[in-house]
Scaffold this motif. Structure first.
Motif, PDB file in Angstrom:
ATOM      1  N   GLY A   1       0.819  -1.210   0.000  1.00 55.15           N
ATOM      2  CA  GLY A   1       0.000   0.000   0.000  1.00 55.15           C
ATOM      3  C   GLY A   1       0.850   1.255   0.000  1.00 55.15           C
ATOM      4  N   ASP A   2       0.489   2.197   0.877  1.00 54.62           N
ATOM      5  CA  ASP A   2       1.230   3.465   0.973  1.00 54.62           C
ATOM      6  C   ASP A   2       2.418   3.388   1.925  1.00 54.62           C
ATOM      7  N   GLN A   3       2.584   2.259   2.614  1.00 53.94           N
ATOM      8  CA  GLN A   3       3.584   2.213   3.674  1.00 53.94           C
ATOM      9  C   GLN A   3       5.013   2.319   3.163  1.00 53.94           C
ATOM     10  N   CYS A   4       5.307   1.661   2.053  1.00 52.96           N
ATOM     11  CA  CYS A   4       6.686   1.730   1.544  1.00 52.96           C
ATOM     12  C   CYS A   4       6.697   1.569   0.027  1.00 52.96           C
ATOM     13  N   THR A   5       7.837   1.884  -0.551  1.00 54.06           N
ATOM     14  CA  THR A   5       8.048   1.712  -1.989  1.00 54.06           C
ATOM     15  C   THR A   5       8.299   0.241  -2.277  1.00 54.06           C
ATOM     16  N   VAL A   6       7.775  -0.247  -3.401  1.00 50.38           N
ATOM     17  CA  VAL A   6       8.046  -1.615  -3.842  1.00 50.38           C
ATOM     18  C   VAL A   6       8.775  -1.540  -5.172  1.00 50.38           C
ATOM     19  N   ALA A   7       9.915  -2.226  -5.259  1.00 48.19           N
ATOM     20  CA  ALA A   7      10.745  -2.186  -6.464  1.00 48.19           C
ATOM     21  C   ALA A   7      10.792  -3.542  -7.143  1.00 48.19           C
ATOM     22  N   GLY A   8      10.887  -3.485  -8.474  1.00 50.87           N
ATOM     23  CA  GLY A   8      11.091  -4.681  -9.274  1.00 50.87           C
ATOM     24  C   GLY A   8      12.370  -4.518 -10.069  1.00 50.87           C
ATOM     25  N   LEU A   9      13.210  -5.555 -10.088  1.00 58.22           N
ATOM     26  CA  LEU A   9      14.505  -5.486 -10.773  1.00 58.22           C
ATOM     27  C   LEU A   9      14.359  -5.813 -12.254  1.00 58.22           C
ATOM     28  N   THR A  10      15.166  -5.149 -13.073  1.00 57.69           N
ATOM     29  CA  THR A  10      15.220  -5.470 -14.511  1.00 57.69           C
ATOM     30  C   THR A  10      16.651  -5.335 -15.004  1.00 57.69           C
ATOM     31  N   ARG A  11      16.908  -5.937 -16.144  1.00 60.12           N
ATOM     32  CA  ARG A  11      18.111  -5.601 -16.888  1.00 60.12           C
ATOM     33  C   ARG A  11      17.807  -4.358 -17.716  1.00 60.12           C
ATOM     34  N   ALA A  12      18.812  -3.842 -18.393  1.00 58.16           N
ATOM     35  CA  ALA A  12      18.602  -2.675 -19.264  1.00 58.16           C
ATOM     36  C   ALA A  12      18.043  -3.159 -20.593  1.00 58.16           C
ATOM     37  N   VAL A  13      16.888  -3.811 -20.492  1.00 62.93           N
ATOM     38  CA  VAL A  13      16.236  -4.437 -21.644  1.00 62.93           C
ATOM     39  C   VAL A  13      14.764  -4.046 -21.606  1.00 62.93           C
ATOM     40  N   GLU A  14      14.220  -3.612 -22.725  1.00 61.89           N
ATOM     41  CA  GLU A  14      12.857  -3.079 -22.747  1.00 61.89           C
ATOM     42  C   GLU A  14      11.821  -4.086 -22.271  1.00 61.89           C
ATOM     43  N   LYS A  15      11.928  -5.351 -22.676  1.00 60.85           N
ATOM     44  CA  LYS A  15      10.907  -6.334 -22.278  1.00 60.85           C
ATOM     45  C   LYS A  15      10.934  -6.569 -20.765  1.00 60.85           C
ATOM     46  N   ASP A  16      12.122  -6.504 -20.160  1.00 56.90           N
ATOM     47  CA  ASP A  16      12.221  -6.613 -18.699  1.00 56.90           C
ATOM     48  C   ASP A  16      11.467  -5.475 -18.025  1.00 56.90           C
ATOM     49  N   ILE A  17      11.684  -4.275 -18.545  1.00 56.48           N
ATOM     50  CA  ILE A  17      11.091  -3.072 -17.955  1.00 56.48           C
ATOM     51  C   ILE A  17       9.574  -3.093 -18.084  1.00 56.48           C
ATOM     52  N   VAL A  18       9.084  -3.489 -19.253  1.00 51.89           N
ATOM     53  CA  VAL A  18       7.631  -3.568 -19.472  1.00 51.89           C
ATOM     54  C   VAL A  18       7.022  -4.597 -18.512  1.00 51.89           C
ATOM     55  N   CYS A  19       7.702  -5.729 -18.329  1.00 56.80           N
ATOM     56  CA  CYS A  19       7.223  -6.786 -17.420  1.00 56.80           C
ATOM     57  C   CYS A  19       7.176  -6.278 -15.979  1.00 56.80           C
ATOM     58  N   ALA A  20       8.224  -5.569 -15.568  1.00 50.31           N
ATOM     59  CA  ALA A  20       8.254  -5.034 -14.205  1.00 50.31           C
ATOM     60  C   ALA A  20       7.151  -4.019 -13.993  1.00 50.31           C
ATOM     61  N   ALA A  21       6.927  -3.173 -14.990  1.00 46.63           N
ATOM     62  CA  ALA A  21       5.867  -2.163 -14.892  1.00 46.63           C
ATOM     63  C   ALA A  21       4.507  -2.835 -14.734  1.00 46.63           C
ATOM     64  N   ASP A  22       4.311  -3.949 -15.443  1.00 46.83           N
ATOM     65  CA  ASP A  22       3.047  -4.683 -15.354  1.00 46.83           C
ATOM     66  C   ASP A  22       2.874  -5.284 -13.950  1.00 46.83           C
ATOM     67  N   ALA A  23       3.963  -5.841 -13.402  1.00 43.55           N
ATOM     68  CA  ALA A  23       3.901  -6.434 -12.063  1.00 43.55           C
ATOM     69  C   ALA A  23       3.632  -5.375 -10.994  1.00 43.55           C
ATOM     70  N   LEU A  24       4.109  -4.156 -11.228  1.00 40.54           N
ATOM     71  CA  LEU A  24       3.964  -3.066 -10.253  1.00 40.54           C
ATOM     72  C   LEU A  24       2.727  -2.206 -10.505  1.00 40.54           C
ATOM     73  N   LYS A  25       1.871  -2.665 -11.391  1.00 39.31           N
ATOM     74  CA  LYS A  25       0.724  -1.881 -11.852  1.00 39.31           C
ATOM     75  C   LYS A  25      -0.156  -1.386 -10.712  1.00 39.31           C
ATOM     76  N   TYR A  26      -0.311  -2.202  -9.668  1.00 39.18           N
ATOM     77  CA  TYR A  26      -1.210  -1.831  -8.572  1.00 39.18           C
ATOM     78  C   TYR A  26      -0.471  -1.260  -7.355  1.00 39.18           C
ATOM     79  N   ALA A  27       0.814  -1.027  -7.489  1.00 38.29           N
ATOM     80  CA  ALA A  27       1.578  -0.467  -6.373  1.00 38.29           C
ATOM     81  C   ALA A  27       1.248   1.011  -6.193  1.00 38.29           C
ATOM     82  N   LYS A  28       1.122   1.429  -4.935  1.00 34.74           N
ATOM     83  CA  LYS A  28       0.896   2.852  -4.648  1.00 34.74           C
ATOM     84  C   LYS A  28       2.188   3.643  -4.832  1.00 34.74           C
ATOM     85  N   ARG A  29       3.317   2.965  -4.540  1.00 35.54           N
ATOM     86  CA  ARG A  29       4.621   3.634  -4.656  1.00 35.54           C
ATOM     87  C   ARG A  29       5.578   2.705  -5.409  1.00 35.54           C
TER      88      ARG A  29
END
Length: 507
Positions: free
Chosen positions: A66-94
């Protein structure tokens, strides 16, 4: 007011990469709840593109936090990694996307097989891509600890200009010396334009046993985020241990111009939880959370701690959820420690009586690694039984037995007048032989009606306590007890204790 240092926990990502320490999604959620109780600033929940399980873990932890802390997802410097991480973090508040690339010559030329210009180009492209999905983008300069200073400035400048909000300077191989690593952080502070507008993070490994020292050197020279794990879990020799770096910052807040918002009283719970889930045992002498971290067995140390805790403890055990200091009784313990423990058990000994008790304690401690409360209780009762004895006391006993030998016992007893008597006999077993030898000296009619033996404490070196009951000729039953590290000795003491009571009653 000192600087706030963010604590970025990567137990669920880098920590899980320890061989044998992998966790499933449900286990990661359990750990994540404990991290929230610790009040960490950032949870790196996983590497979403690496597996469906990791993707699901990041997604569910993002919802949990929720709002309590930031949640991070790791990626390589690769576009498909970044898109996947963004999808996984879609519902994160931070949400935060953590992307990056290797920056040492070894990583650029040997691992990636590219040149420096291409590395900078990929880094900038990855940061810009991540900024299309989230506002908070962290860039990691992998193996920065072995990188060229000027190239490190160049690539960090490029990603700062591209929109990175956090720049992570890892000593990926744990190679650096603390002073040099601190200079590296300061070099970035002095040479990257706009660096004051982003957070510098440090991520240090423990290959040379200096991860915590490296992280603190980074903090002292300008870092405002430390990446760490519970119990120092991580690749190879592990990462900076959260409990170590947080407590070090607390101890040296003014010198480091730093503080954290971690709820340190949750450290022991967190340590045991992660150890239980991963199966990675915490070494006994591990700083802060090891079982010996607040235990004292040396007599000098025990005396000091009992007089004033901070003579040997810089941290109050309660501050990390460890309860209180432990006085461990061993052969190195002194009078003060024994007296203290006896008083805790409700027994008061002074002067000559304490000296006698201490002598008996040392005799026991020389045979055992550690003397427990149950051992002391047994020792006290054994001394009481010895003082109670009026007819006969045990001077010596010896047994010869084993297959195919005939069990043979020799015993020496002292009577009430101080005279010694020795007898020898044999039997079906060592106890039978010993009791027959005793009966040759203690000529009193009786029948052994009950015999039992049990361990007083855990461990192969535990005291054995024997309880016997004997029935006199008139039908009266007398019980006896004896305790010793040798079962035959404790059996003999128990039998004599019962016979002495029988004789005293007859008299």
């Amino acid at each position: 007011m000192t600087r706030k240092i963010d604590i970025f926990d990567t137990t669920l990502r880098d920590g899980e990469q320890s061989p044998g320490a992998s966790m499933n999604t449900e286990e990661k959620l359990v750990v994540a709840r404990q991290l929230l109780r610790l009040n960490v600033d950032v949870i790196e929940a996983g590497f979403p593109i690496s597996s469906p399980g990791d993707f699901e873990s990041v997604r569910r932890i993002a919802e949990l936090a929720g709002d309590q802390c930031t949640v991070a997802g790791l990626t390589r410097a690769v576009e498909k990694d970044i898109v996947c991480a963004a999808d996984a973090l879609k519902y994160a508040k931070r949400p935060r996307i953590h992307t990056g690339i290797g920056v040492s010559k070894s990583h650029i030329y040997d691992k990636l097989r590219i040149d420096e210009d291409t590395a900078v180009e990929r880094a900038v492209k990855a940061v810009k891509c991540a900024r299309n999905y989230v506002e908070d983008v962290q860039f990691y300069a992998e193996d920065a600890g072995r990188s060229d200073y000027d190239f490190l400035v160049r690539i960090i400048q490029a990603v700062v200009d591209a929109g990175a909000t956090v720049v992570n300077i890892p000593d990926t191989t744990g190679y650096s010396l603390p002073e040099e690593f601190g200079q590296r952080i300061k070099y970035l502070v002095d040479n990257v334009n706009g660096i004051q507008n982003v957070k510098i993070a440090v991520h240090c490994h423990n290959d040379l046993g200096m991860a915590t020292a490296l992280a603190l050197a980074g903090v002292k020279n300008g870092a405002r985020q430390v990446e760490c794990t519970i119990n120092g879990l991580g690749e190879r020799a592990g990462n900076t241990a959260m409990e170590e770096v947080v407590m070090a910052i607390r101890m040296h807040e003014e010198d480091l111009d730093a503080h954290t918002d971690i709820n340190t009283r949750e450290f022991i719970k967190a340590s045991r939880l992660v150890s239980s889930i991963t199966g990675m045992t915490v070494q006994a002498n591990k700083a802060i959370v090891g079982s010996n971290a607040f235990a004292h067995s040396s007599g000098i140390h025990q005396d000091g701690v009992l007089k004033k805790r901070d003579t040997y403890e810089i941290i109050d055990p309660a501050d990390v959820g460890a309860g209180q200091s432990q006085i461990v009784l061993t052969a190195r313990s002194g009078h003060a420690a024994l007296k203290h423990r006896l008083e805790e058990l409700g027994y008061t000994y002074e002067g000559e009586e304490l000296d006698k008790m201490y002598t008996a304690f040392l005799n026991l401690a020389d045979k055992k690694k550690e003397v427990y409360d149950e051992d002391l209780e047994s020792l006290i009762h054994e001394r009481d039984r010895e003082e109670e004895a009026t007819a006969f006391t045990l001077v010596a006993s010896q047994i010869s037995c084993g297959f195919p030998l005939t069990p043979t016992a020799t015993v020496t007893l002292k009577d009430a007048n101080g005279r010694e008597h020795t007898a020898c006999d044999y039997g079906t077993g060592p106890v039978d032989a010993m009791y027959k030898a005793v009966n040759k000296i203690v000529d009193v009619e009786n029948d052994l009606s009950e015999f039992s033996v049990q361990s007083v404490t855990r461990g192969i070196d535990a005291l054995g306590e024997v309880t016997v009951r004997v029935t006199a000729a008139n039908g009266e039953v007398y019980s006896g007890r004896g305790a010793d590290g040798d079962i035959i000795v404790s059996s003999t003491k128990a039998y004599l204790n019962a016979l002495n009571r029988l004789i005293a009653e007859q008299h």
